[in-house]
Design an enzyme around this catalytic site. Structure first.
Site, PDB file in Angstrom:
ATOM      1  N   THR A 214      12.889  -5.814 -29.427  1.00  0.00           N
ATOM      2  CA  THR A 214      11.630  -5.478 -28.759  1.00  0.00           C
ATOM      3  C   THR A 214      11.807  -4.331 -27.781  1.00  0.00           C
ATOM      4  O   THR A 214      10.986  -3.413 -27.723  1.00  0.00           O
ATOM      5  CB  THR A 214      11.067  -6.715 -28.031  1.00  0.00           C
ATOM      6  OG1 THR A 214      10.787  -7.734 -28.984  1.00  0.00           O
ATOM      7  CG2 THR A 214       9.783  -6.371 -27.293  1.00  0.00           C
TER       8      THR A 214
ATOM      9  N   GLY B 290       3.685  11.744  -4.921  1.00  0.00           N
ATOM     10  CA  GLY B 290       3.006  11.338  -6.133  1.00  0.00           C
ATOM     11  C   GLY B 290       2.405   9.954  -6.022  1.00  0.00           C
ATOM     12  O   GLY B 290       2.324   9.365  -4.938  1.00  0.00           O
TER      13      GLY B 290
ATOM     14  N   ASP C 204      -1.124  18.466  -7.443  1.00  0.00           N
ATOM     15  CA  ASP C 204       0.144  18.639  -8.158  1.00  0.00           C
ATOM     16  C   ASP C 204      -0.046  19.504  -9.396  1.00  0.00           C
ATOM     17  O   ASP C 204       0.762  20.399  -9.684  1.00  0.00           O
ATOM     18  CB  ASP C 204       0.746  17.274  -8.518  1.00  0.00           C
ATOM     19  CG  ASP C 204      -0.207  16.377  -9.293  1.00  0.00           C
ATOM     20  OD1 ASP C 204      -1.441  16.620  -9.273  1.00  0.00           O
ATOM     21  OD2 ASP C 204       0.279  15.414  -9.926  1.00  0.00           O
TER      22      ASP C 204
ATOM     23  N   SER D 267       3.604   7.172  -7.296  1.00  0.00           N
ATOM     24  CA  SER D 267       4.587   6.102  -7.147  1.00  0.00           C
ATOM     25  C   SER D 267       5.736   6.445  -6.215  1.00  0.00           C
ATOM     26  O   SER D 267       6.293   5.561  -5.566  1.00  0.00           O
ATOM     27  CB  SER D 267       5.163   5.729  -8.526  1.00  0.00           C
ATOM     28  OG  SER D 267       4.143   5.379  -9.433  1.00  0.00           O
TER      29      SER D 267
END
Length: 249
Positions: free
Chosen positions: A181, A8, A102, A10
């Site tokens: 956050t 992929g 993919d 990454s």
């Protein structure tokens, strides 16, 4: 034994299976070619007889990986390539060679398993959806940022958003409004993913009513699993299609 690779944007997802019955001997996810070779080589009593690859990398990067595999394990890798039609599925792109491999292989695998109309939702670095009709026509799909890209963009372009991966994991214990956050960002990104998935489901219902199968795959599929209880979770869906595109004895 056969080494299967899904390269992929990454990471590289890999597994080693037995030729006769496709039983999985080992597998994992790595972030480099060298780490891949090291992990596969560490499997005890594994003698590879073949390798097949699906890659969204550049041709040069894929060729370099094939050469490394040949050097390390003395096998020639077969790389899946785009085709206009295979296994009853017709590529829906105007330029069929531009459809990511993919996505194409996931569509092949899903249609093979569903034996009918299907929606594939693949949640990885990018969030992807593809529609295949009951007669095997790939109707196209959608791509948007997945969880890693959404998180990265917020961290990169918003100065005051800074937190570590452990904090992110803890934040996903709930989807109630965030009181920090990290909770606000992580939960907001999950809701974006769920909204993407819901929208694809509604599109499929417009097309086919309730006569279709939903497949969830990709590393972040668990984040929307509860939102789509009717979906079939198939983590190795791309490998199902890869075996069809690159059969090895």
């Amino acid at each position: 034994m056969i080494l299967e690779l899904d390269c992929g944007n990454s990471f590289i997802k890999w597994r080693v299976i037995h030729v006769a019955d496709a039983v999985i001997e080992g597998g994992g996810i790595v972030d480099s070619d060298q780490a891949l070779v090291a992990e596969v080589a560490a499997l005890a009593s594994v003698r590879l007889t073949g390798c097949r690859i699906v890659s969204v990398r550049s041709e040069e990067e894929t060729d370099a990986l094939c050469a490394l595999i040949a050097q390390a394990f003395a096998v020639q890798a077969r790389v899946a390539h785009p085709v206009r039609e295979m296994a009853g599925v017709r590529n829906g792109y105007d330029d069929y060679q531009r459809l990511g491999m993919d996505r194409w292989l996931a569509a092949l695998g899903a249609f093979h398993l569903a034996k009918g109309a299907c929606l594939v939702i693949d949640l990885g670095t990018a969030a992807k959806a593809d529609f295949v009709s009951a007669d095997g026509e790939h109707l196209g799909g959608y791509i948007c940022p997945g969880m890693p890209l959404m998180r990265s963009q917020l961290r990169t372009h918003t100065r005051r958003i800074r937190y570590d991966d452990a904090s992110a994991e803890r934040a996903l214990n709930s989807l109630s409004p965030g009181r920090s956050t990290v909770e606000a960002v992580e939960r907001g990104c999950v809701l974006m993913l769920q909204g993407f998935a819901y929208t694809q489901l509604e599109q499929a219902r417009v097309l086919w009513g309730e006569e279709f199968t939903v497949f969830l795959t990709g590393g972040d599929a668990p984040l929307v699993r509860e939102a789509l209880p009717q979906a079939r979770v198939v983590p190795d869906l791309v490998f199902v299609g890869l075996a069809m595109a690159c059969p090895l004895d």
